[in-house]
Design a protein around this motif. Structure first.
Motif, short mmCIF file in Angstrom:
data_model
loop_
_atom_site.label_atom_id
_atom_site.label_comp_id
_atom_site.label_asym_id
_atom_site.label_seq_id
_atom_site.Cartn_x
_atom_site.Cartn_y
_atom_site.Cartn_z
N GLU A 135 -3.02 2.98 1.20
CA GLU A 135 -3.67 3.71 0.12
C GLU A 135 -4.84 4.47 0.69
O GLU A 135 -5.69 3.91 1.37
CB GLU A 135 -4.17 2.73 -0.95
CG GLU A 135 -3.09 2.25 -1.86
CD GLU A 135 -3.63 1.56 -3.09
OE1 GLU A 135 -4.82 1.78 -3.42
OE2 GLU A 135 -2.87 0.80 -3.71
N GLU B 8 -7.92 7.07 -0.45
CA GLU B 8 -8.57 7.72 -1.57
C GLU B 8 -8.89 9.16 -1.17
O GLU B 8 -9.42 9.42 -0.09
CB GLU B 8 -9.84 6.97 -1.96
CG GLU B 8 -10.50 7.57 -3.18
CD GLU B 8 -11.22 6.55 -4.04
OE1 GLU B 8 -11.15 5.36 -3.73
OE2 GLU B 8 -11.84 6.96 -5.02
N VAL C 180 -5.42 9.11 -5.33
CA VAL C 180 -5.07 8.10 -4.33
C VAL C 180 -3.74 8.48 -3.73
O VAL C 180 -2.77 8.72 -4.45
CB VAL C 180 -4.97 6.70 -4.97
CG1 VAL C 180 -4.70 5.67 -3.89
CG2 VAL C 180 -6.22 6.36 -5.72
N LEU D 149 -0.55 7.40 -1.72
CA LEU D 149 0.21 6.21 -1.33
C LEU D 149 1.29 6.65 -0.37
O LEU D 149 2.19 7.39 -0.74
CB LEU D 149 0.87 5.56 -2.55
CG LEU D 149 -0.03 5.25 -3.73
CD1 LEU D 149 0.80 4.85 -4.92
CD2 LEU D 149 -0.99 4.14 -3.36
#
Lengths: 143, 326, 337
Positions: B151, B153, B144, B146
């Protein structure tokens, strides 16, 4: 490749067996190709892979390393190490595109003058097939 | 990975009197960078990090210490060095122990089971780096990203680093303290890049490597980053005899690269650092993997797994293959 | 100085006119971009982003033969440098770096090899419209469209290139392709100004170097050097990829009876760089070497030539394997002053 191309082979011979074997071949008046330049080392285990690299860089078309038969090493086990290392080196060189016919290893004892002749004949013949080495030879590059 | 637990453990290790410092990772100055950090006190442990961006193999620093002559009467600092390791890094530590490069009792290995790291180059290609440091985490299945409070994936099979696709030891093979739960080894990728080259004929291989080696600028970052290249007196620095000329051209670069690959035959633990740091993007990993594969298949040896093993090139078996001998 | 316009439709034709003249342009090799000769029928596309390998090797080759000789003979053969070349798409920072390095190579003794190559090369710059993440040229006197060192500057205006000639060499080049060019009007010049100021706005990193050159000697034993160099691996990436780093080593190489004296890049980050014959090393650890790298760029060079030997191209930051960030180091230096 010209008709009368003669390969230039550098041979690293161990002092105790192969060098004496080549000497015996000489004293027994055995004829073998004169393309071999002999460098005597104390043991085949002393041959650094960079010797091989440097020989090829500086104009050898083939390299031969010869030592005592396994178990007969003057230093007990030098040729066992050499066998491992040179086996790996051969794989690596082949991987980067050096013809395996340029690189040989043999076991020749002090009493095997005739085997020495056969080894040299085979080495020269294979190097001749492979032709002049141009790969990473220094002079091929704008030196 | 519980960062709190990692930082707590690290702080506990660092305050020990017999520990000089702990080597770990911290957030880098921008983008996806992660920088190695030397933690000397408990407060420093708070910036430690373990994430899929921690690609660097910290075992390098064990042998990279430069020793200056001690002033008379002063004693050498004999305290231990603690070190965070992933699976691959722990193999480097093991191999160093095998070669007596370090003493087992001089290191404290803090193992971090690693579910695989990301290929930051691929990541930066898809999601360009920002000036602000970004974070990447594991979420069990995937990564993930950030960044900017968003966020994203990242599919694992797309962004997993090349070395991790072929990783057989995601869990540290040695460790004094383990932080986190062991991870389940995964199925290995079939393609290791070696067969592709073995499928070529000699001329094609020669041409391929000529192109690759010609790019080399001889910065020696592959040598310096390698945890197992730690000779005090490297052949590449020697001038008498000059093993490899200083000139940068295909001939000398080939000699250098073959020498490097050969010196790592039976020692390379495939952490992929050389390939990661190469500014010219030479696929050094292919050379290393080729050698590692030969060593495994022909000689049945895997480096960096058993601390009691004999070093590969300094040992032999009477029945080693000798089919290539005339 | 004149401004001309080259429509991008005429780009292949423009290139065609130059390829015979030893034209070099950025080329992507794998993922690493570097300058390479352009083949006869090739049309290079100038893309965003600077080359990874700087063009300094064009004027200061990584290995340069100084002269050849035969062992046992006193006759020296110097290589003749006479082929002119055109470097297309060099970024303003790299051209500025050449101007900075010129000062050294024409300082006490003129360096014939470097200066000859400098004379032979025509630098055709390309203004940066998309500066990189770690560019900080504006902090050091450069800029995305700085003309220092360039012979000709190209500015990408979308459907055309604006060509600004700066030196007679640039004018000569433009006159050879003049039939492809049209005179640029003021609107285009305005567009250029807008693009440049936009581009400057995209540069996010900066270095405040005020006081650093004077302050560095006072920080000689500062603990910051230990902390910033702790993770250094001692490789040559930062220096070899730096457009202003210019240290070299001279070696004699023999091959049979033939020999040459050549010089090749060297890096102050290598241990053997300062190693004495006695075994003593005045810069024994990476702390001293890192300190030297920063001092050389921001202190010694300023002392000698009154210019900072850093152009803010960001290569050393981009490619350091362990994220040693010169902007970060300078920030710490500034704090410690």
């Amino acid at each position: 490749m010209s008709e009368n191309y003669e390969p230039n082979i550098v041979a690293f011979l161990c002092n105790w067996c192969s060098y004496a074997g080549a000497d015996l071949a000489g004293t027994s008046r055995v004829h073998y190709p004169a393309n071999i330049q002999v460098i005597r080392v104390m043991c085949s285990g002393r041959v650094n892979p960079l010797y091989v690299m440097n020989a090829l860089q500086q104009g050898a078309d083939g390299v031969l390393i010869s030592g005592c038969h396994p178990g007969d090493c003057h230093y007990m086990e030098g040729n066992f190490y050499a066998r491992r290392r040179m086996g790996m080196l051969k794989d690596l060189m082949e991987f980067v595109g050096v013809d395996p016919k340029r690189f040989h290893m043999s076991w020749v004892s002090a009493s095997e003058g005739h085997k020495w002749k056969e080894v040299v004949e085979k080495t020269v013949e294979e190097a001749r097939e492979a032709g002049p080495f141009e790969g990473f030879r220094r002079r091929q590059i704008d030196w | 990975m519980d960062l709190e637990q990692l930082r707590k453990t690290a702080a506990e290790v660092v305050v020990r009197e017999d520990v000089k410092y702990l080597i770990g990772w911290k957030q880098g100055s921008y983008g996806y960078r992660v920088a190695p950090v030397f933690v000397e006190d408990a407060s420093g442990a708070a910036e430690l990090l373990f994430s899929p961006l921690c690609t660097a193999n910290l075992a390098t620093y064990l042998t990279l210490v430069e020793k200056t002559p001690l002033p008379r009467g002063q004693e050498a600092d004999k305290r231990k060095v603690a070190l965070l390791v992933k699976g691959c890094d722990s193999r480097a530590v093991t191999q160093l122990i095998v070669e007596h490069g370090i003493n087992r009792d001089q290191v404290i290995v803090v193992g971090c089971p690693c579910p695989g790291v990301v290929d930051t180059e691929k990541l930066a290609e898809k999601y360009p780096e920002q000036g602000k440091p970004a974070e990447v985490e594991w979420n069990g299945e995937n990564f993930v990203l950030l960044c900017d409070d968003k966020e994203t994936e990242l599919p694992r099979d797309q962004f997993l680093a090349e070395k991790c696709r072929l990783c057989r030891h995601p869990n540290p093979v040695i460790s004094d303290i383990t932080v986190g739960e062991p991870v389940e080894p995964w199925t290995l990728a079939d393609d290791n890049g070696v067969e592709e080259i073995e499928g070529k004929n000699l001329e094609e291989r020669q041409a391929y490597w000529e192109e690759q080696f010609s790019k080399c600028i001889r910065c020696y970052s592959c040598r310096n980053v390698c945890p197992l290249c730690y000779c005090q007196d490297c052949i590449l620095d020697r001038l008498n005899p000059t093993w490899v000329n200083r000139a940068v051209n295909f001939s000398e670069n080939t000699a250098f690269n073959i020498a490097r690959a050969f010196h790592l035959a039976g020692r390379c633990i495939e952490c992929g650092e050389c390939e990661r740091v190469c500014p010219a993007n030479i696929p050094l990993g292919k050379l290393n993997r080729k050698m590692a594969r030969e060593v495994r298949d022909k000689y049945g040896f895997e480096p960096g797994v058993d601390p009691e093993a004999e070093p590969f090139q300094a040992s032999f078996k009477p029945d080693d293959p000798e089919d290539f001998i005339l | 100085m004149s401004a001309m316009l080259l429509n991008k439709e005429k780009w292949p034709e423009f290139i065609g006119k130059l390829t015979g003249k030893n034209l070099w342009a950025p080329k992507l090799e794998g993922e690493a971009m570097r300058f390479a000769p352009v083949a006869e029928d090739e049309v290079p596309e100038l893309t965003d982003g600077n080359t990874r390998i700087p063009p300094k090797n064009i004027v200061f080759p990584q290995t340069e033969t100084m002269y050849r000789f035969q062992l046992g003979d006193f006759e020296m053969k110097e290589p003749e440098l006479k082929e002119e070349m055109i470097l297309l798409g060099i970024r303003p920072c790299d051209a500025r770096a050449m101007v900075i390095v010129d000062k050294l190579f024409s300082w006490d003794v003129d360096d014939p090899y470097y200066l000859k190559r400098r004379e032979l090369v025509t630098l055709v710059g390309l203004a940066c419209s998309e500066p990189g993440l770690n560019c900080f040229c504006t902090s050091l006197g450069g800029g995305p469209a700085s003309t220092e060192g360039l012979d000709l500057l190209m500015v990408d205006l979308g459907d055309s290139y604006l060509l600004e000639t700066i030196t007679p060499k640039g004018e000569a080049l433009v006159s050879e392709v003049s039939e492809l060019l049209i005179e640029a009007d003021t609107e285009k010049i305005k567009m250029k100004k807008k693009m440049v100021s936009e581009s400057e706005g995209k540069i996010k990193r900066s270095v405040d170097h005020k006081g650093i050159p004077e302050g560095l000697p006072g920080l000689w034993e500062d603990p910051l050097w230990k902390s910033v160099s702790a993770s250094c691996l001692g490789c040559g990436t930062c220096t070899y990829l730096c457009p202003t780093c210019h240290c070299f080593d001279i070696q004699d190489e023999t091959e049979g009876f033939e020999a040459r004296r050549c010089r090749m890049w060297d890096s102050c980050m290598f241990e053997e760089y300062t190693l004495h014959t006695s075994g003593h090393n005045p810069r024994p650890t990476r702390r001293e070497r890192t300190r030297n790298r920063i001092n050389h760029k921001y202190n010694y060079y300023v002392d000698k030539f009154d210019v900072i030997a850093c152009v803010g191209c960001g290569r050393c930051i981009n490619l350091c394997p362990v994220n040693i960030d010169i902007v970060e180091i300078l920030r710490q230096v500034k704090e410690a002053l």
